[in-house]
Design a protein around this motif. Structure first.
Motif, short mmCIF file in Angstrom:
data_model
loop_
_atom_site.label_atom_id
_atom_site.label_comp_id
_atom_site.label_asym_id
_atom_site.label_seq_id
_atom_site.Cartn_x
_atom_site.Cartn_y
_atom_site.Cartn_z
N ASP A 173 -53.76 122.01 98.16
CA ASP A 173 -53.68 120.59 98.47
C ASP A 173 -52.23 120.17 98.70
N GLN A 174 -51.33 120.61 97.84
CA GLN A 174 -49.92 120.24 97.97
C GLN A 174 -49.34 120.79 99.26
N GLN B 216 -50.93 121.39 102.01
CA GLN B 216 -51.50 120.68 103.16
C GLN B 216 -50.85 119.32 103.36
N GLU B 217 -50.32 118.75 102.29
CA GLU B 217 -49.67 117.45 102.40
C GLU B 217 -48.26 117.54 102.98
N ASN C 41 -45.26 118.15 105.59
CA ASN C 41 -45.15 117.88 107.02
C ASN C 41 -43.80 118.37 107.54
N GLN D 8 -46.90 121.29 108.22
CA GLN D 8 -47.59 122.16 107.28
C GLN D 8 -47.03 123.58 107.37
#
Length: 349
Positions: free
Chosen positions: A205-206, A208-209, A211, A213
């Motif tokens: 999750d981290q 994917q957050e 930017n 990716q």
């Protein structure tokens, strides 16, 4: 300039490989890697020579190549030198990127460790106590856009992301050392398994957050005297297949690297080793003085990877058998080549 940079980086790693050749991993597979979940619209971002493609339907396959004679990554491999099959049917390679040309996305290197457990050092992560600085030399070889983070799980059921990925190498290593200094946790079973699952999902999750990716690269610092129920190991495999992750591991050689990879039965032993095989990674068992060499080998593999993109036949959210091999022309050009990638992918629904 790009070619010169790639040559310099290869030369540095070539020197390092000379010292780690005898530690080449046993736990490794030939398996391709899919794209992470993507936005429904297609986009392309280019910055400082790095092209990052984002598309809803493209499957990206990270392929690690090695010359079996030298241990070095293969340079000069072309798109037409690869052959990709989806459920046994050859597919067209629509995109092609090479780490030699700095056209692959940066990595987020995640160290994943188990809480300190007294009298459990070789079985868990306790062998890293007072030894995390041994990894610093290898971490100096991170590319300028790479980051490093730390996550942990405990057999009492707790887990967490301890250090968010950034460029502060000392901060990440100090975070591991602080975990090893906390009061010991008693070894357990089911609670620890569930905590590990949550830990890995937190890492995904981290990542994917972030930017843009990155490619998440998980490195277990873990003896891997472990097991996990079949339903749980299958579930985390699915998440690793849906999101782009390569798993590696390093231990101190006491727990032998295992290929006891059972697809049936109610449980899977040696969880970290199993996941490294299923994601195209590898697991190293080395003495502490060679920890940095093993990490250098990991970084070399992911930095000089090739990334192939193709359009899947079905967007059904199910597992599909995937194989990457050299084409006929590729086999003629690279007679001593070895490829690693993952054996399955899950396309976006």
């Amino acid at each position: 300039m790009t070619v010169l940079k790639a040559w310099v980086r290869q030369t540095v790693y070539a020197v390092l490989v000379a010292g780690i050749a005898i530690f080449l991993p046993v736990v490794q597979g030939r398996t391709p890697q899919p794209a992470p979940p993507q936005d429904p619209t297609a986009a392309q971002t280019q910055a400082e020579g790095v092209t990052i493609r984002v598309t809803s339907s493209m499957v990206l396959v990270d392929v690690i190549t090695t010359d079996s004679k030298t241990g070095l990554p293969l340079s000069g491999v072309r798109k037409e030198d690869f052959r990709v099959t989806d459920e046994g049917h050859e597919v067209d390679v629509k995109s092609f990127d090479s780490g030699f040309n700095y056209s692959t996305r940066p990595i987020a290197l995640w160290f994943v460790v188990q809480c300190y457990q007294r009298n459990w050092d070789d079985f868990g992560s306790g062998f890293m106590r007072n030894k995390t600085k041994l990894l610093k030399t290898a971490l100096a070889h991170l590319d300028k856009k790479d980051t490093v983070g730390v996550a942990h799980w405990c057999d009492d059921g707790t887990q967490g992301n301890d250090y968010q990925p950034d460029r502060n190498i000392d901060g990440a290593l100090n975070s591991i050392e602080e975990l090893m200094k906390k009061p010991p946790v008693l070894p357990g079973t089911r609670l620890g398994e569930l905590a590990l699952l949550k830990c890995l999902r937190g890492v995904l999750d981290q990542s994917q957050e972030m930017n843009p990716q990155p490619l998440p690269v998980v490195v277990f610092l873990y003896g891997d005297h472990s097991g996990m129920e079949r339903a749980d190991i299958d579930a985390i495999q699915d998440e690793l297949l849906k999101r782009s992750v390569i798993v590696f591991g390093i231990n101190n050689g006491v727990i032998q690297r295992s290929q006891n990879f059972s697809e049936g039965g109610w449980s899977q032993p040696n969880v970290a080793m199993f996941l490294s095989w299923r994601t195209g990674g590898a697991f190293f068992g080395v003495k502490p003085e060679n920890f940095s060499d093993a990490l250098d080998a990991i970084l070399m593999q992911v930095h000089f990877r090739y990334v192939l993109g193709f359009s899947p036949g079905k967007l059904d959210g199910k597992r599909h058998v995937l194989k990457v091999d050299l084409s006929a022309s590729g086999k003629l050009r690279f007679k001593t080549a070895e490829l690693k990638a993952r054996p399955e992918y899950i396309p976006a629904n």
